[in-house]
Design a protein around this motif. Sequence first.
Motif, short mmCIF file in Angstrom:
data_model
loop_
_atom_site.label_atom_id
_atom_site.label_comp_id
_atom_site.label_asym_id
_atom_site.label_seq_id
_atom_site.Cartn_x
_atom_site.Cartn_y
_atom_site.Cartn_z
N ARG A 60 35.65 28.18 43.10
CA ARG A 60 36.21 29.51 42.83
C ARG A 60 36.93 29.40 41.49
O ARG A 60 36.38 28.78 40.58
CB ARG A 60 37.11 29.93 44.00
N SER A 61 38.13 29.99 41.36
CA SER A 61 38.73 29.98 40.01
C SER A 61 39.60 28.75 39.74
O SER A 61 39.98 28.50 38.60
CB SER A 61 39.57 31.25 39.82
N ARG A 81 29.64 29.63 41.15
CA ARG A 81 30.98 30.20 41.11
C ARG A 81 31.02 31.30 42.19
O ARG A 81 30.33 32.32 42.05
CB ARG A 81 31.21 30.74 39.71
N ALA A 82 31.77 31.06 43.26
CA ALA A 82 31.84 32.05 44.33
C ALA A 82 32.78 33.18 43.92
O ALA A 82 33.89 33.33 44.43
CB ALA A 82 32.32 31.39 45.62
N GLY A 83 32.32 33.96 42.96
CA GLY A 83 33.12 35.04 42.39
C GLY A 83 32.47 35.49 41.10
O GLY A 83 31.31 35.15 40.83
N VAL A 84 33.23 36.21 40.27
CA VAL A 84 32.67 36.78 39.03
C VAL A 84 32.92 35.89 37.82
O VAL A 84 32.00 35.41 37.16
CB VAL A 84 33.30 38.18 38.75
N GLY A 85 34.22 35.66 37.52
CA GLY A 85 34.59 35.03 36.25
C GLY A 85 34.18 33.57 36.19
O GLY A 85 34.48 32.79 37.08
N ASN A 108 32.68 40.68 44.94
CA ASN A 108 34.12 40.93 45.13
C ASN A 108 34.67 42.06 44.26
O ASN A 108 35.88 42.22 44.16
CB ASN A 108 34.91 39.63 44.91
N ARG A 243 42.12 38.59 34.01
CA ARG A 243 42.40 37.19 33.71
C ARG A 243 43.70 37.06 32.92
O ARG A 243 44.00 37.91 32.07
CB ARG A 243 41.27 36.59 32.83
N HIS A 294 46.83 35.66 42.31
CA HIS A 294 45.37 35.77 42.12
C HIS A 294 44.67 36.13 43.44
O HIS A 294 43.85 35.36 43.96
CB HIS A 294 44.79 34.47 41.54
N ALA A 297 40.33 38.93 44.70
CA ALA A 297 39.08 38.78 45.46
C ALA A 297 39.33 38.34 46.90
O ALA A 297 38.38 38.07 47.64
CB ALA A 297 38.19 37.76 44.77
N SER A 298 40.62 38.22 47.25
CA SER A 298 40.93 37.63 48.55
C SER A 298 40.94 38.66 49.67
O SER A 298 42.00 39.00 50.21
CB SER A 298 42.26 36.88 48.47
#
Length: 596
Positions: A60-61, A81-85, A108, A243, A294, A297-298
């Motif tokens: 993740r991040s 990457r389990a997300g975008v960024g 997300n 970010r 942060h 996305a949670s």
Amino acid sequence: MPLPIHTDGLGQRPKVLIPEKVSTDGLKLLQAKLEVHERKGLDPQDLLSIIGEYDALIVRSETKVTAPVLAAGKRLRVVARAGVGVDNVDLEAATKRGIIVVNSPTGNINAAAEHTIALLMSVARNIGNACSSLKQGKWERSKYVGVEVKGKTLCIIGLGKVGLTVARAAGGLGMELVAYDPYANPSLAASANVELVQSLDDLWSRADFLTIHTPLIASTKGMIGASELARMKPTACILNVARGGMIDETALLSALEEGSIAGAGIDVFTSEPPQPGGSAARLIEHPRTVATPHLGASTVEAQENVSIDVCTQVLSILSGQLPRSAVNAPIILPEEYRTLQPFVSLLETIGSLYTQYFSRPGERQLRTTFDLTYEGSIASNTTTKPLFAALVKGLLSPVTNTESLNINIVNAELVAKERGILINEQRSREKAESEGYSASVTLRARVDPRSPSGTRSARADSFMAPRPSALEDQVIVGFVSNNTSYIGRLGHFSTSFIPSGTLLICRNHDSPGRIGVVGGKLGSAGVNIRFMSVAPVDKEIGEESKDSAVTDSGNGVAPVKTEALMILGVDGPVEEEVRKSLIGTDGVLDARIVDI
Ligand SMILES: NC(=O)C1=CN([C@@H]2O[C@H](COP(=O)(O)OP(=O)(O)OC[C@H]3O[C@@H](n4cnc5c(N)ncnc54)[C@H](O)[C@@H]3O)[C@@H](O)[C@H]2O)C=CC1
Ligand SMILES: O=C(O)C(=O)COP(=O)(O)O
């Protein structure tokens, strides 16, 4: 249909490392086929020391996927990457190593947009402070009078997926919407009632609330500093669920302290978790900041989405298929990939055949430009990246360890460039049909006579094309029939053979008895012949050389109509002495061994 995932030579299943909390919904998909290791709380040194065992890494991040981590990940084929960024992944280093980086571009975004609205409302209505005051037993109604968002102007920087979702929700709250995004889709903006402005300068003084939804890239780093904040209304509030690093935290803290802006809702920070006593920590402590760790996305839903999305892609990649959303590889539609697949193997074979057949040991070698022409039905494919990558791999495989280079669609262009291989791809829809196949591929080499080896690079494994004999035509034509690769032309000779295993390719006078001579010598050396194919001079070249047909001098120059190729598929190796013994006598002009 997913292809099987192969175990390594020792029967072990591929291994995937997951150093962060990723929802079990996706992990369950992996468990049946892979060895899944969840190792939360790894420090950077631990990650470096164990990454070499893994075929896939899902983050993740929090995990920094740096160049040293990717270098240590000798088996790594995918970073998900389990997300975008993907700003925590060194994309350049991954691309260089042929490691595919995938993300979940949509899983997300709703969660991030809803969190932005939550911060917007919290800042507007003092939710954080009022809540903690109440928990301390106080009842401070007049202290926490807020403002309404209805009728206020929300300025959005970055009108992508999250930005647009925020716009739609804020529109529902009755806000006026203004956005700056040089790449935004104007009709999507209009459909969400967003006014697009041409410059950031048009935003600052208009915003009652300002929210940022861009990726962290060079052009957005430090985008909002002291001078931008100074141009905002003192009643304005600023939100960041994108970010840290895009808003100067020290400048924001000063603006809050000086009262030049009214509040901040911040989910992301330059350093996560924030350093105690640092600018982010002091910003969080400010009474007019609402901060979350942060959490954009949670949500249960978003975590399910991103987990299933990236785990499915990891399985695809490890089974040799293409992912849905690779960040550093071209998007290739599954149906397109299926039509290309038989040609992938053909192109790798053609590349390897080129390097082995046209090389002359001991000759000075030159840099080459290749014209690679796709003919017939294959020419209509929108992408040929997998074919390009297969050719580069094939060209290099006889001269370098391509396993360690991991050549694929991600890094093929880079590898080719580094090795001095220039490939011009061309398409011709008609040619193959006129030749009798539905699709074919022609590789023709043009050797640059002005660039002898060693002039550009001292790399031992740089690709050097063989110097062609005076009139030698370095061309290979291949085609696919019933999913099998065939070679249809080799140099001047027209042929049709399946390139596989060990091949002995002899050039000889086109006169009776040559086959017997070669067969006899191989027989006495104990070499078994699997198949044999005779290739006359291609008819077009035959026409051209009709008038000038002379006998070859035997030095590999000027193939003419009176020559032919003999292609023998043989079992096992042919000793160098045996190969040499074939040349020069009984009309055999040349003999080369090729291993496919
Ligand atoms: N806090 C969290 O947990 C989450 C944060 N995010 C972050 O949200 C951000 C946006 O995500 P998406 O909307 O999915 O990305 P996106 O790629 O769909 O949209 C980004 C938009 O920013 C625009 N843009 C790029 N450079 C710009 C510039 N210099 N000025 C103005 N606009 C610019 C692009 O044209 C694009 O429309 C990313 O940084 C992502 O990492 C996303 C999900 C969760
Ligand atoms: O998807 C993104 O860009 C996010 O920032 C979400 O980060 P996370 O997966 O919650 O660490």
